[in-house]
Write a protein that holds these residues in place. Structure first.
Motif, short mmCIF file in Angstrom:
data_model
loop_
_atom_site.label_atom_id
_atom_site.label_comp_id
_atom_site.label_asym_id
_atom_site.label_seq_id
_atom_site.Cartn_x
_atom_site.Cartn_y
_atom_site.Cartn_z
N LEU A 1 1.81 25.70 -21.02
CA LEU A 1 2.23 26.14 -22.35
C LEU A 1 1.90 27.61 -22.62
O LEU A 1 2.32 28.16 -23.63
N TRP B 1 6.04 29.80 -23.18
CA TRP B 1 6.84 28.90 -24.01
C TRP B 1 6.56 29.10 -25.50
O TRP B 1 7.28 28.57 -26.33
N ALA C 1 4.93 25.53 -29.03
CA ALA C 1 5.12 25.71 -27.59
C ALA C 1 5.52 24.41 -26.91
O ALA C 1 6.38 24.39 -26.01
N ALA D 1 9.23 23.59 -27.44
CA ALA D 1 10.08 24.40 -26.56
C ALA D 1 9.98 23.93 -25.12
O ALA D 1 10.98 23.88 -24.39
N PHE D 2 8.79 23.56 -24.71
CA PHE D 2 8.56 23.09 -23.34
C PHE D 2 9.33 21.79 -23.09
O PHE D 2 10.00 21.63 -22.06
N ALA E 1 13.02 22.37 -22.81
CA ALA E 1 13.38 22.90 -21.50
C ALA E 1 13.34 21.81 -20.43
O ALA E 1 14.17 21.77 -19.53
N CYS F 1 9.07 22.99 -15.74
CA CYS F 1 8.67 22.10 -16.84
C CYS F 1 8.76 20.64 -16.42
O CYS F 1 7.88 19.83 -16.72
#
Length: 445
Positions: A245, A278, A312, A315-316, A319, A327
């Motif tokens: 992260l 991220w 974060a 977003a991770f 992805a 990821c």
């Protein structure tokens, strides 16, 4: 990439070793034999080595780990333990412990073992077989030190309830984890009344299709919500430790206990930055602006760190869902080891009762029982930091805590010790449970 156990499961060593250390102080052999089932990353082994260092007694430690599970952290802990005794690593399964050990154990210790056995060793039958096997490997007057996750305070794990989710990171996790867990995991949620019903904008939607930008109202068994909550925390911690992260918090040792208010779970988080990015640039700049720099790391208010973590993590996970290789590798390493496991939640009442009843069924040539002998052999440390975080993210979070029990191996003919044990559990076990234990101790009436 480090092995999963080197990243994820090497914290809270002293809590894991606490009752084990107490048990060693209460056994009589000059060189006691200690057995730890499922040592994982070796945090309890390391903590115990530190606690025993400088003492007069040496300890023979036998570690029982399933085949194929390895970690560099455990290897280091074994070397550390060499200062206070001798350590042997055996490969095998917990339910077979009576066939693995060459001599009786004065103390057997385990942490979070029930869900491992449930998930990979035969469900509740596997758990009960373990409970029946333990008396056969414990010396008279020995101890079993056990630590696990606090259970749901409900009449049944299948009791339906409704939870709401509106945090994007939780919604993304919900739609990625839940369908996979229900299709691949070993769990009890197979009945019609266990169906998960999710709604967004008042319309029923499949969990796998939940939109992360809209509030979801989900109806499901309370036990499943406990699985979702507990697995979210384990994944968040795994992502933290992996550095994926963009930051790695200190989760063990004195820096992990930098409390602003212990009672409310408010603390400072100490962390280092990694190369991952991220966290949006503006959020990263904000995090650094409100952090205190130290020689090799930063410290920040835990509430701010949690806020940044959720951004974060959302977003991770987004992805990961889009197929980002790096990821997905972090997600899969966690999912393969943790994502299909079911925490076989037993309340303190159920845990103590189950061990007592099934231990009396052991075929060990003696009439014995496993029960905590003192009131202080039972502990329930709350996870105030997690509970603070959960209360800010979920409308109706479930309490997060650990439950620790030190079971004594008691001869049923020892009426004084047995009476002491029954008095000790009187404040934890209900009347129905006490009646079950009494019936198990007196099978002929």
């Amino acid at each position: 990439m480090p092995a999963y156990l080197d990243v994820a499961a090497n914290a809270h060593g002293w809590e894991k070793a606490l009752f084990t250390h107490r048990a060693l102080e209460r056994v009589s052999p000059e060189r006691p034999h200690l057995v730890e089932i499922g040592p994982g990353g070796g945090s309890a082994v390391s903590a115990l080595a530190k606690a025993l260092h400088g003492g007069n007694r040496r300890v023979d430690l036998t570690l029982v780990e399933v085949p194929g599970v390895t970690s560099r952290a455990l290897t280091a802990a074994i070397k550390e333990f060499a200062r206070v005794g001798h350590c042997t690593l055996l490969r095998g399964h917990a339910q077979e412990i009576d066939r693995l050990l060459e001599r009786p154990a004065d103390v057997v210790a385990a942490s979070a073992l029930m869900h491992e056995v449930y998930s990979y060793g035969g469900g509740y039958a596997g758990i009960h077989n373990l409970m029946r096997a333990l008396p056969g490997v414990l010396a008279p007057g020995g101890f079993f030190a056990y630590r696990d996750v606090y259970a749901v305070g409900a009449p049944s794990l299948h009791e339906r309830t409704t939870h709401t989710y509106n945090a994007p990171s939780w919604l993304r996790f919900l739609r990625m984890f839940t369908p996979r867990y229900l299709s691949e995991g070993v769990h009890p949620y197979h009945h019609a009344q266990d169906e998960v019903v999710a709604r967004q904008d008042s319309r029923i939607v499949a969990v796998a299709d939940l939109a992360p930008a809209r509030c979801a109202v989900v109806s499901a068994p309370i036990g499943l919500f406990r699985e979702i909550q507990r697995h979210y925390l384990t994944f968040r911690d795994h992502a933290w430790r992996s550095g994926a992260l963009g930051f790695v918090p200190v989760l063990d040792g004195h820096l992990a206990a930098d409390w602003l208010d212990t009672r409310t779970g408010h603390k400072r988080v100490h962390y280092t930055l990694t190369g991952a990015d991220w966290l949006p640039r503006s959020q990263r700049a904000m995090l650094l602006a409100v952090s205190e720099p130290y020689a090799d790391h930063y410290a920040v208010d835990g509430d701010i760190f949690d806020e940044c973590t959720d951004i974060a993590l959302a977003a991770f996970l987004d992805a990961t869902g889009r197929g980002d290789t790096a990821c997905a590798e972090v997600w899969e390493s966690w999912a393969a080891r943790e994502g299909r496991e079911t925490y076989a939640y037993l309340t303190l009442d159920e845990l103590i009762t189950a061990f007592a009843v099934h231990s009396t069924e052991a075929d060990n040539g003696r009439s014995t029982v496993l029960l905590p002998a003192r009131v202080d052999d039972i502990a329930l440390p709350h996870r105030n930091y997690y509970n603070r975080y959960l209360s800010k993210r979920l409308a109706n979070p479930l309490v997060d805590a650990k439950q620790l029990v030190l079971f004594s191996h008691i001869d049923v003919a020892d009426s004084e010790m047995l009476g002491q044990a029954m008095a000790a559990i009187g404040g934890v076990c209900g009347k129905h449970s006490l009646a079950r234990i009494y019936a198990a101790l007196n099978p002929r009436g």
